[in-house]
Design a protein around this motif. Structure first.
Motif, PDB file in Angstrom:
ATOM      1  N   THR A  53       0.031   8.175  -4.990  1.00 17.71           N
ATOM      2  CA  THR A  53       0.968   8.359  -3.868  1.00 17.71           C
ATOM      3  C   THR A  53       0.307   9.095  -2.709  1.00 17.71           C
ATOM      4  OG1 THR A  53       1.742  10.342  -4.971  1.00 17.71           O
ATOM      5  CG2 THR A  53       3.036   8.345  -5.274  1.00 17.71           C
ATOM      6  N   LYS A  54      -0.533  10.087  -3.032  1.00 15.78           N
ATOM      7  CA  LYS A  54      -1.232  10.853  -1.984  1.00 15.78           C
ATOM      8  C   LYS A  54      -2.669  11.034  -2.440  1.00 15.78           C
ATOM      9  CE  LYS A  54       2.432  12.519   0.497  1.00 15.78           C
ATOM     10  NZ  LYS A  54       3.512  12.898  -0.357  1.00 15.78           N
TER      11      LYS A  54
ATOM     12  N   LEU B 221     -10.142   4.017   2.889  1.00 18.09           N
ATOM     13  CA  LEU B 221      -9.695   4.097   1.498  1.00 18.09           C
ATOM     14  C   LEU B 221      -8.221   3.755   1.463  1.00 18.09           C
ATOM     15  CD1 LEU B 221     -11.151   7.373  -0.050  1.00 18.09           C
ATOM     16  CD2 LEU B 221     -11.568   5.055  -0.838  1.00 18.09           C
ATOM     17  N   SER B 222      -7.821   2.931   0.488  1.00 17.92           N
ATOM     18  CA  SER B 222      -6.400   2.605   0.417  1.00 17.92           C
ATOM     19  C   SER B 222      -5.933   2.584  -1.023  1.00 17.92           C
ATOM     20  CB  SER B 222      -6.133   1.265   1.103  1.00 17.92           C
ATOM     21  OG  SER B 222      -6.514   0.220   0.276  1.00 17.92           O
ATOM     22  N   ALA B 223      -4.784   3.191  -1.245  1.00 20.05           N
ATOM     23  CA  ALA B 223      -4.156   3.211  -2.566  1.00 20.05           C
ATOM     24  C   ALA B 223      -2.931   2.315  -2.499  1.00 20.05           C
ATOM     25  CB  ALA B 223      -3.751   4.630  -2.914  1.00 20.05           C
ATOM     26  N   SER B 224      -2.610   1.708  -3.652  1.00 21.95           N
ATOM     27  CA  SER B 224      -1.539   0.721  -3.618  1.00 21.95           C
ATOM     28  C   SER B 224      -0.619   0.863  -4.823  1.00 21.95           C
ATOM     29  CB  SER B 224      -2.179  -0.664  -3.582  1.00 21.95           C
ATOM     30  OG  SER B 224      -1.340  -1.637  -4.128  1.00 21.95           O
TER      31      SER B 224
ATOM     32  N   THR C 280      -4.432   0.545  -8.025  1.00 20.98           N
ATOM     33  CA  THR C 280      -5.874   0.621  -7.732  1.00 20.98           C
ATOM     34  C   THR C 280      -6.125   1.441  -6.478  1.00 20.98           C
ATOM     35  OG1 THR C 280      -5.834  -1.403  -6.407  1.00 20.98           O
ATOM     36  CG2 THR C 280      -6.352  -1.639  -8.740  1.00 20.98           C
ATOM     37  N   LEU C 281      -7.375   1.914  -6.382  1.00 20.01           N
ATOM     38  CA  LEU C 281      -7.854   2.579  -5.174  1.00 20.01           C
ATOM     39  C   LEU C 281      -9.011   1.719  -4.672  1.00 20.01           C
ATOM     40  CD1 LEU C 281      -7.712   5.150  -3.360  1.00 20.01           C
ATOM     41  CD2 LEU C 281      -9.413   6.175  -4.857  1.00 20.01           C
ATOM     42  N   GLN C 282      -8.943   1.277  -3.428  1.00 20.92           N
ATOM     43  CA  GLN C 282      -9.989   0.393  -2.917  1.00 20.92           C
ATOM     44  C   GLN C 282     -10.515   0.913  -1.587  1.00 20.92           C
ATOM     45  OE1 GLN C 282      -9.316  -3.832  -3.068  1.00 20.92           O
ATOM     46  NE2 GLN C 282      -7.914  -3.671  -4.781  1.00 20.92           N
TER      47      GLN C 282
ATOM     48  N   LEU D 154       0.833  -1.207   0.000  1.00 22.38           N
ATOM     49  CA  LEU D 154       0.000   0.000   0.000  1.00 22.38           C
ATOM     50  C   LEU D 154       0.868   1.258   0.000  1.00 22.38           C
ATOM     51  CD1 LEU D 154      -2.616  -1.088   2.681  1.00 22.38           C
ATOM     52  CD2 LEU D 154      -2.527  -1.642   0.292  1.00 22.38           C
ATOM     53  N   THR D 155       0.321   2.331  -0.576  1.00 22.35           N
ATOM     54  CA  THR D 155       1.053   3.610  -0.569  1.00 22.35           C
ATOM     55  C   THR D 155       0.424   4.604   0.391  1.00 22.35           C
ATOM     56  OG1 THR D 155      -0.288   4.321  -2.441  1.00 22.35           O
ATOM     57  CG2 THR D 155       1.857   3.390  -2.946  1.00 22.35           C
ATOM     58  N   LYS D 156      -0.916   4.518   0.577  1.00 25.59           N
ATOM     59  CA  LYS D 156      -1.563   5.491   1.463  1.00 25.59           C
ATOM     60  C   LYS D 156      -2.914   4.943   1.922  1.00 25.59           C
ATOM     61  CE  LYS D 156      -2.659  10.186   2.249  1.00 25.59           C
ATOM     62  NZ  LYS D 156      -1.929  11.067   3.095  1.00 25.59           N
TER      63      LYS D 156
END
Length: 900
Positions: free
Chosen positions: A394-395, A345-348, A352-354, A331-333
């Motif tokens: 990333t953000k 919410l999580s970005a990877s 993808t954004l999930q 994950l990135t954020k």
């Protein structure tokens, strides 16, 4: 366990956070196992996630059970009708009810990589090619076979259908061997195809076996006659797994998985390749299984996905029916979304954004991959969207205020200038890409974003130092802070306060700037000690946290624009920070693998714990119940429950030499309560009961702890008695005798009741000289000798007002007392005033004493001398008190009236 986690300080690893569970983990590179429950007539699929495994009902892919954790990561899974076998290292265990370990088998020296249930026995093979057959219930070895690794290294194992007591072994060298394990005999050696065997699978026909090879070939072989029936080939590398479709309504079909995520489908009757399922998984296909007599194919892969495909189309290709999917890359954020604390919410890195639900997996959703041109993809129907996919986010910043009207999420992408918008409700990438028009895409990237609390504006900071405002509804550029750029260096953080009054930006050159949000004018600039790494604003309280490159944290108040707290102690770069909902705590996660909690009001470090893997992100639920973290090289989101919500936690500052202990990341199942009971038994020194001393300081004048009723009305007792005196004595009702007495005589007459002759007779016995000395009297007499009056005073404190009056009255010589005892009483009052304790009691007792005995006091020189001494003492005390009162009144008046 909790006992192990306690360190030398007698404190558990974290006083504030306890591991709860992991979210977003569904599968890894271990092949799944499918089982059929005859009783419920249902298929279940078991996938491995690290140290435990999940069991899903294939019908709805609902999670049925999560097993207890094993000491190490699972390296191999197998199952029969009753038990699930999981190997870790050189040991394997049998689980009953998909939950708890019932048998453990120890004996291998090397890591186990193959398991095969075999009736009442189970066969295990390790990487040194030692094969052991175990009796399941006694956990004893039945047979051990050792193979020479250089000649026959076992790579696959199969029990051919109807072959009693026989197993077929495949080797990395390419040959196969058929063994009778009961008589311990090698029955036959198949020469093979000079290529390593990777998979063995029983075909629907007896004696026929499918052999998957390293070369990508699948050989359909008759092991009874040792002859090859068919050969198939796919160009995607070694065969990872094979399965046969056993539906009776059409041709038999075979599916084979590959390391690049594609699945090949072959028709066995026409002996031809009929279809391919490209990118069924984004990584290697770990396992695939056709359900018996169902048109369903279950697949899993290392991309953290479990999928069920249905074959109901005319072309014979599978379409995706159901899936459970998490992120396939670290994950990135992560950030909590909304105010109910139920979505994260999580970005990877997978692009993808999930959104993961903390309540139930059925509420999880994927917002998908970022696409450069969504319309073009739709129009052209591109199969391979890799070319148009955006790099990882990333953000991002999200706000749910207007989520139903327009996009509520804005995100920066790795190495990209434009920021994408996303729509949470529609679960898709949004309408706009926000970037300044005049900029050429050289090497400028978006580095920081924020979205206003009303959801109308997005503020974007760039690596060139420019900070722009855009409208989220229309995507129109709405202004820029500063002439051309807000900062000389790259923008490291942007934030807007809760009322859209202030915008705060910070740049790598070490400046923090406050701007008017509306007219974009610079209000104030602050120079920082070091270059900032990240910035976080708690909108409700107006507290701004800044993580600096020297591993320290500065906390500013945006009203006064002053630094209010500075925290240092981290040994590595601070990756992320989070405020508790009430703004009291600041939680920081750093590359030194620690998560620390700082208490802002006291400015102290109140909690710290270490993890095996460095935390990249930390976010706290808006309801304060969980802390969510993500870690380097981990695909899951880890939830930690806030202990202070459900048990008493002492938030004492940690000592400077405090060594935090390492905490295990929570598993996917909720932690059992076994540990808690153990913890509660141990006496905790965390909460020490504080007993307030009677007098904090010798200089203070203190009052007693007695209620006012004990001393306030001592002087007015006679008035109270008069008030409470009844107007006339109570009359006793004349009682009628049960038998009415009669007067003796011829004519029966009733006797008149007797009259009381002396109604004034008193019922009080006058003891006079026989009166005994009370305890108080005796203690006062003792006090004359040893000058200790504590006992006498304690006795007085226990008495009520009228009893005190009686005691003081009986001190005079007329009531059986003596002048000496009266003198002793006055000494006791003097002592009380000296000690400055029980001030109001001393005054009340003295006043009552004077009221009762004022007539006789002047005639006794001893008492008179004692009285003059007392008088000066009382006066001195009162002057001291009065000056303190006056001082306090002055301050109070000033605070009330002064214009602050």
């Amino acid at each position: 366990s909790a006992a192990m986690e306690r360190d030398a300080g007698g404190r558990s690893a974290s006083a504030l956070f306890a591991g709860f569970r992991a979210l977003g983990l569904f599968s890894n590179d271990i092949p799944h196992v499918v089982r059929f429950n005859a009783l419920k007539r249902r298929f279940y699929v078991t996938t491995c996630v690290g140290k435990s495994f999940h069991t899903y009902d294939v019908q709805k892919l609902s999670l049925v059970a999560v097993s207890n954790s094993l000491p190490q990561d699972i390296c191999c899974l197998a199952a029969d009708g009753r038990l699930v076998f999981a190997a870790y290292g050189n040991v394997f265990s049998a689980f009953a009810r998909n939950k708890e370990v019932v048998h453990t088998f120890k004996g291998h020296k090397a890591e186990i990589h193959l398991l095969q249930p075999f009736g009442d026995h189970v066969i295990s093979v390790d990487t040194d090619s030692i094969l052991i057959i175990w009796h399941i219930y006694s956990e004893e070895e039945y047979l051990q076979l050792t193979f020479d690794k250089s000649v026959f290294k076992i790579s696959a194992i199969l029990h051919p259908s109807t072959y009693l007591n026989k197993i077929l072994l495949g080797s990395e060298q390419g040959s196969l061997q058929l063994w009778n394990v009961k008589s311990n005999k090698l029955l036959y050696t198949f020469p093979g195809w000079k290529v390593g065997v990777t998979a063995l699978q029983q075909a629907p026909a007896v004696d026929v076996v499918a052999v998957g090879l390293m070369s990508g070939q699948v050989i359909i072989h008759n092991i009874k006659f040792d002859e090859t029936l068919m050969k198939f080939r796919q160009d995607w590398g070694p065969i990872t797994s094979i399965s046969f479709r056993t539906v009776t309504d059409g041709h038999p079909i075979m599916a084979a998985g590959s390391p690049c995520g594609h699945i090949g489908l072959w028709d066995l009757e026409d002996k031809k390749f009929i279809n391919q399922m490209r990118n069924a998984h984004s990584t290697a296909i770990a396992g695939l299984t056709f359900l018996h007599r169902e048109p369903l194919l279950v697949t899993n892969g290392a991309d953290n996905a479990l999928r069920v495909w249905i074959f109901d189309g005319p072309t014979g290709e599978g379409r995706l029916l159901r899936f459970r999917m998490g992120h396939s890359a670290p994950l990135t954020k992560i950030r909590y979304y909304g105010q109910n604390g139920q979505q994260i919410l999580s970005a990877s890195q997978d692009g993808t954004l999930q959104s993961f639900s903390t309540i139930h997996e059925k509420f999880n959703k994927s917002l998908g991959h970022g696409l450069i041109n969504k319309k073009r993809v739709k129009r052209k129907g591109l199969q391979n969207t890799l070319s148009v996919r955006l790099p990882p986010i990333t953000k991002f910043a999200a706000e749910e205020a207007r989520e139903s009207d327009w996009d509520g999420i804005i995100a920066c992408h790795q190495g990209k200038l434009s920021c994408s918008t996303w729509n949470y409700q529609r679960s898709t990438i949004g309408s706009y890409f926000l970037k300044p028009k005049e900029l050429k895409k050289d090497d400028i990237t978006a580095t920081a974003v924020d979205i206003t609390s009303c959801g109308n504006f997005a503020v974007i900071g760039l690596s060139s130092g420019t900070v722009d405002v855009y409208n989220m509804q229309s995507g129109i550029h709405r202004g820029r802070f500063g002439e051309d750029q807000a900062h000389k260096g790259s923008v490291r953080g942007v934030a807007v306060d809760g009322l859209n009054q202030l915008t705060i930006t910070t740049g790598s050159e070490g400046l923090l700037k406050f701007w008017n949000f509306k007219n974009k004018i610079l209000i104030h600039s602050v120079s920082l000690d070091s270059s900032p790494n990240m910035m976080l604003l708690h909108r409700d309280s107006g507290i701004l946290g800044l993580a600096l490159d020297d591993f320290s944290i500065s906390v500013l108040d945006i009203e006064t624009r002053k630094t209010v707290r500075e925290f240092s102690g981290h040994q590595g770069q601070i990756n992320d920070m989070a405020f508790s909902p009430d703004g009291r705590w600041l939680i920081s996660a750093s590359m030194d693998c620690s998560i620390r909690t700082w208490d802002l009001p006291s400015g102290c470090l109140i909690d710290s714990f270490l993890l095996d893997s460095a935390p990249l992100n930390v976010t706290m639920s808006p309801t304060g119940d969980f802390l969510a973290t993500s870690h380097v090289d981990h695909l899951g989101i880890y939830l930690w429950s806030n202990i202070s919500l459900y048990s008493v936690v002492s938030l004492r500052p940690l000592p400077t030499d405090y060594v935090p202990s390492v905490v295990m990341l929570p598993g996917t199942c909720q932690t059992e309560d076994v540990e808690l009971s153990e913890e509660t038994i141990e006496p905790s020194d965390e909460m020490i009961e504080y007993d307030s001393p009677e007098q904090l300081n010798e200089q203070l004048v203190t009052l007693s702890l007695l209620p006012e009723s004990r001393w306030k009305n001592l002087l007015n007792l006679d008035v109270i008695k008069k008030k409470n005196k009844p107007k006339e004595p109570p009359k006793v009702p004349k009682s009628v005798p049960f038998f009415i007495p009669t007067v003796p005589g011829l004519v029966p007459r009733y006797a008149a009741p007797e009259q009381n002759n002396d109604p004034q007779q008193s019922k009080v016995v006058n003891l006079g000289i026989l009166a005994q000395k009370s305890d108080f009297f005796l203690k006062l007499e003792e006090g004359l000798v040893n000058n200790k009056y504590d006992a006498a005073l304690n006795l007085l404190k226990e008495l009520g007002p009228s009893a005190i009056e009686t005691e003081l009255r009986s001190l005079s010589p007329e009531c059986g007392g003596s002048v000496e005892v009266m003198q002793s009483f006055l000494k006791m009052i003097g002592l009380m005033l000296d000690r400055k304790r029980d001030f109001e009691l001393a005054q009340a007792y003295l006043a009552l004493f004077l009221k009762l005995h004022l007539k006789m006091l002047p005639s006794e020189p001893k008492l008179l001398e004692e009285m003059t001494q007392l008088s000066s003492q009382v006066e001195e005390n009162w002057i001291h008190l009065q000056s303190l009162f006056n001082q306090s009144m002055c301050i109070l008046n000033y605070i009330k009236s002064a214009l602050l």
